[in-house]
Design a protein around this motif. Structure first.
Motif, PDB file in Angstrom:
ATOM      1  N   ALA A   8       0.688  -1.254   0.011  1.00 39.37           N
ATOM      2  CA  ALA A   8      -0.155  -0.070   0.047  1.00 39.37           C
ATOM      3  C   ALA A   8       0.800   1.120  -0.201  1.00 39.37           C
ATOM      4  O   ALA A   8       2.002   1.459   0.445  1.00 39.37           O
ATOM      5  CB  ALA A   8      -0.960   0.119   1.187  1.00 39.37           C
ATOM      6  N   VAL A   9       0.343   2.460  -0.579  1.00 36.43           N
ATOM      7  CA  VAL A   9       0.851   3.681  -0.272  1.00 36.43           C
ATOM      8  C   VAL A   9       0.767   4.054   1.066  1.00 36.43           C
ATOM      9  O   VAL A   9      -0.311   3.913   1.431  1.00 36.43           O
ATOM     10  CB  VAL A   9       0.213   4.756  -1.499  1.00 36.43           C
ATOM     11  N   GLU A  10       1.722   4.420   1.569  1.00 36.18           N
ATOM     12  CA  GLU A  10       1.738   5.102   3.082  1.00 36.18           C
ATOM     13  C   GLU A  10       2.245   6.586   3.266  1.00 36.18           C
ATOM     14  O   GLU A  10       3.039   6.817   2.063  1.00 36.18           O
ATOM     15  CB  GLU A  10       2.500   3.972   3.948  1.00 36.18           C
ATOM     16  N   ARG A  11       2.305   7.060   4.453  1.00 34.22           N
ATOM     17  CA  ARG A  11       2.852   8.156   4.635  1.00 34.22           C
ATOM     18  C   ARG A  11       3.669   8.067   5.806  1.00 34.22           C
ATOM     19  O   ARG A  11       3.311   7.470   6.845  1.00 34.22           O
ATOM     20  CB  ARG A  11       1.918   9.473   4.741  1.00 34.22           C
ATOM     21  N   THR A  12       4.797   8.502   5.925  1.00 31.26           N
ATOM     22  CA  THR A  12       5.628   8.551   7.374  1.00 31.26           C
ATOM     23  C   THR A  12       6.184   9.948   7.484  1.00 31.26           C
ATOM     24  O   THR A  12       6.439  10.759   6.655  1.00 31.26           O
ATOM     25  CB  THR A  12       6.877   7.435   7.065  1.00 31.26           C
ATOM     26  N   LEU A  13       6.519  10.019   9.041  1.00 33.70           N
ATOM     27  CA  LEU A  13       7.173  11.229   9.334  1.00 33.70           C
ATOM     28  C   LEU A  13       8.519  11.301   9.453  1.00 33.70           C
ATOM     29  O   LEU A  13       9.333  10.227  10.104  1.00 33.70           O
ATOM     30  CB  LEU A  13       6.548  11.513  10.724  1.00 33.70           C
ATOM     31  N   SER A  14       9.152  12.369   8.755  1.00 31.66           N
ATOM     32  CA  SER A  14      10.699  12.345   8.840  1.00 31.66           C
ATOM     33  C   SER A  14      11.170  13.505   9.503  1.00 31.66           C
ATOM     34  O   SER A  14      10.259  14.581   9.235  1.00 31.66           O
ATOM     35  CB  SER A  14      11.131  12.263   7.341  1.00 31.66           C
ATOM     36  N   ILE A  15      12.175  13.437  10.270  1.00 35.42           N
ATOM     37  CA  ILE A  15      12.838  14.919  10.774  1.00 35.42           C
ATOM     38  C   ILE A  15      14.304  14.758  10.221  1.00 35.42           C
ATOM     39  O   ILE A  15      15.204  13.915  10.511  1.00 35.42           O
ATOM     40  CB  ILE A  15      12.759  14.833  12.236  1.00 35.42           C
ATOM     41  N   ILE A  16      14.533  15.915   9.541  1.00 34.68           N
ATOM     42  CA  ILE A  16      16.259  16.313   9.401  1.00 34.68           C
ATOM     43  C   ILE A  16      16.494  16.707  10.649  1.00 34.68           C
ATOM     44  O   ILE A  16      16.356  18.091  11.099  1.00 34.68           O
ATOM     45  CB  ILE A  16      16.363  17.061   8.145  1.00 34.68           C
ATOM     46  N   LYS A  17      17.523  16.255  11.291  1.00 30.95           N
ATOM     47  CA  LYS A  17      18.081  16.659  12.811  1.00 30.95           C
ATOM     48  C   LYS A  17      18.915  17.897  12.459  1.00 30.95           C
ATOM     49  O   LYS A  17      19.433  18.029  11.814  1.00 30.95           O
ATOM     50  CB  LYS A  17      18.452  15.580  13.538  1.00 30.95           C
ATOM     51  N   PRO A  18      19.149  18.541  13.876  1.00 26.40           N
ATOM     52  CA  PRO A  18      19.782  19.626  13.829  1.00 26.40           C
ATOM     53  C   PRO A  18      21.303  19.440  13.583  1.00 26.40           C
ATOM     54  O   PRO A  18      22.073  20.452  12.725  1.00 26.40           O
ATOM     55  CB  PRO A  18      20.067  19.900  15.433  1.00 26.40           C
ATOM     56  N   ASP A  19      21.888  18.429  13.516  1.00 25.40           N
ATOM     57  CA  ASP A  19      23.299  18.108  12.965  1.00 25.40           C
ATOM     58  C   ASP A  19      23.492  18.291  11.390  1.00 25.40           C
ATOM     59  O   ASP A  19      24.513  18.738  11.018  1.00 25.40           O
ATOM     60  CB  ASP A  19      23.830  16.797  13.551  1.00 25.40           C
ATOM     61  N   ALA A  20      22.284  17.922  11.018  1.00 23.90           N
ATOM     62  CA  ALA A  20      22.360  17.861   9.403  1.00 23.90           C
ATOM     63  C   ALA A  20      21.807  19.409   8.881  1.00 23.90           C
ATOM     64  O   ALA A  20      22.427  19.641   7.835  1.00 23.90           O
ATOM     65  CB  ALA A  20      21.268  16.852   9.046  1.00 23.90           C
ATOM     66  N   THR A  21      20.796  19.949   9.532  1.00 22.87           N
ATOM     67  CA  THR A  21      20.610  21.270   9.019  1.00 22.87           C
ATOM     68  C   THR A  21      21.603  22.196   9.138  1.00 22.87           C
ATOM     69  O   THR A  21      21.799  23.048   8.286  1.00 22.87           O
ATOM     70  CB  THR A  21      19.129  21.813   9.746  1.00 22.87           C
ATOM     71  N   ARG A  22      22.358  22.088  10.202  1.00 22.29           N
ATOM     72  CA  ARG A  22      23.566  22.960  10.773  1.00 22.29           C
ATOM     73  C   ARG A  22      24.685  22.867   9.598  1.00 22.29           C
ATOM     74  O   ARG A  22      25.209  23.859   9.188  1.00 22.29           O
ATOM     75  CB  ARG A  22      24.131  22.447  11.838  1.00 22.29           C
ATOM     76  N   ARG A  23      24.777  21.648   9.168  1.00 22.26           N
ATOM     77  CA  ARG A  23      25.680  21.206   8.146  1.00 22.26           C
ATOM     78  C   ARG A  23      25.247  21.529   6.464  1.00 22.26           C
ATOM     79  O   ARG A  23      26.032  21.206   5.522  1.00 22.26           O
ATOM     80  CB  ARG A  23      26.383  19.943   8.167  1.00 22.26           C
TER      81      ARG A  23
END
Ligand code: DAT
Ligand code: MG
Length: 140
Positions: free
Chosen positions: A2-17
């Motif tokens: 099935a087509v699903e949805r999931t929650l993702s977070i790009i965390k501070p160590d990655a946004t910072r870089r």
């Protein structure tokens, strides 16, 4: 599957870089579609609530402080089997154990600063999407 949805977070160590685009490319290459996305700076109360399931773990305080330290990008990913597929693209929690080509293998700094969060099951995906996004922000 099935087509699903999931929650993702790009965390501070990655946004910072400045890695948001590189991480999003990994999702898109794997066939996951970014159907909602926004940048937020979580308060410690919000980060603590999001990770409440881990509140008895020894790393909880450190995890909450880290997640509230700098902005994150929260997003909804959609696709066939999106929950498991995202976990595959993310790689193991500890980057030392992550497979080659995964986000955590390529970008994570440590088990704590491991660049991304992804829901682990249909029920948590539903709850975590609702934690960050209103119905108006989720187009069909
Ligand atoms: P995942 O993020 O792969 O679902 P998890 O749900 O077990 O992993 O843990 C949530 C986050 O908590 C994880 O991404 C990073 C942090 N964490 C987990 N185990 C840790 C540890 N042993 N030391 C420090 N931080 C840890
Ligand atoms: Mg988890």
């Amino acid at each position: 599957m099935a087509v699903e949805r999931t929650l993702s977070i790009i965390k501070p160590d990655a946004t910072r870089r400045n890695l948001t685009g590189k991480i999003n490319a990994k999702f898109e290459e794997a066939g996951l579609r970014i159907v909602a996305q926004k940048r937020l700076h979580l308060s410690t109360a919000q980060a603590g609530k999001f990770y409440e399931v881990h509140k008895e773990r020894p790393f909880y305080g450190e995890l909450v402080e880290f997640m509230a330290s700098e902005p994150v990008v929260v997003q909804v990913l959609e696709g066939e089997g999106a929950i498991a597929k995202n976990r595959e693209v993310m790689g193991a929690t500890n980057p030392a154990n992550a497979d080659a080509g995964t986000i955590r293998k390529e970008f994570a700094l440590s088990v704590g600063e491991n660049s991304v969060h992804g829901s682990d099951a249909p029920e948590t995906a539903k709850e975590e999407i609702a934690f960050f996004f209103s119905g108006l922000e989720l187009v069909g």
